[in-house]
Write a protein that holds these residues in place. Sequence first.
Motif, short mmCIF file in Angstrom:
data_model
loop_
_atom_site.label_atom_id
_atom_site.label_comp_id
_atom_site.label_asym_id
_atom_site.label_seq_id
_atom_site.Cartn_x
_atom_site.Cartn_y
_atom_site.Cartn_z
N GLY A 115 0.82 -1.20 0.00
CA GLY A 115 0.00 0.00 0.00
C GLY A 115 0.86 1.26 0.00
O GLY A 115 2.08 1.20 0.17
N ASN A 116 0.21 2.38 -0.21
CA ASN A 116 0.87 3.68 -0.27
C ASN A 116 0.56 4.43 1.03
O ASN A 116 -0.58 4.82 1.25
N TRP A 117 1.57 4.64 1.86
CA TRP A 117 1.40 5.23 3.18
C TRP A 117 2.04 6.60 3.26
O TRP A 117 3.08 6.84 2.64
N GLU A 118 1.43 7.49 4.04
CA GLU A 118 1.98 8.82 4.32
C GLU A 118 1.62 9.17 5.76
O GLU A 118 0.68 8.61 6.32
N SER A 125 1.09 6.79 10.39
CA SER A 125 0.91 6.33 9.02
C SER A 125 -0.57 6.20 8.66
O SER A 125 -1.35 5.62 9.42
N VAL A 128 -3.01 6.05 1.90
CA VAL A 128 -3.41 7.14 1.01
C VAL A 128 -4.74 6.86 0.31
O VAL A 128 -5.60 7.73 0.24
N ASP A 129 -4.94 5.64 -0.19
CA ASP A 129 -6.15 5.36 -0.97
C ASP A 129 -7.18 4.53 -0.21
O ASP A 129 -8.02 3.85 -0.81
#
Length: 174
Positions: A115-118, A125, A128-129
């Motif tokens: 996954g895409n983490w920020e 964390s 993102v989506d």
Amino acid sequence: MAETVLKAADAAPGGAVLSDELRAGFKGAMRRLASGVAVITANGANGPLGLTATSITSMCAEPPTVLVCVNQSASIHGALAVGQPICVNLLARDQQDVSGAFGGKLPPEERFGVGNWEPDHNGVSRLVDAQANISGTIDQLTPYGTHSIVIVRVEDVRLTGPVSPLIYQDGGYL
């Protein structure tokens, strides 16, 4: 339709003793309850921690609050404390891989590779989506049985895309 009624064994001093039959019946009943899937994240001493959870519910709107139940044996549990930031990431239907990674298919140190983490506004964390990210601070932590009830005061909500939740029931995704 056949009906099964199970009851707790005779109560022992200090509480009821569950029979194996009641324990199995309870697990069977809970498998029939469809639930949304989320990944709970927090910051640990050595970096981000997370786990897949289905025991999440809105608690109240004034103040905005969610309730999360976390097993005391989970790697994230030690990082949970009153005043600590936390993020509830509600997964989308196409995020079964994220659910699996945080549900134990990967060791804790590899989970955030899926996954895409920020970081959210607290540095925790967030996916993102995800369907939604609910960021807040732990207001209360109450041990109960094998789990802790975590009450989170919501500080920020981020919504993404159309409503298309990942649903879990009877050991699989719907």
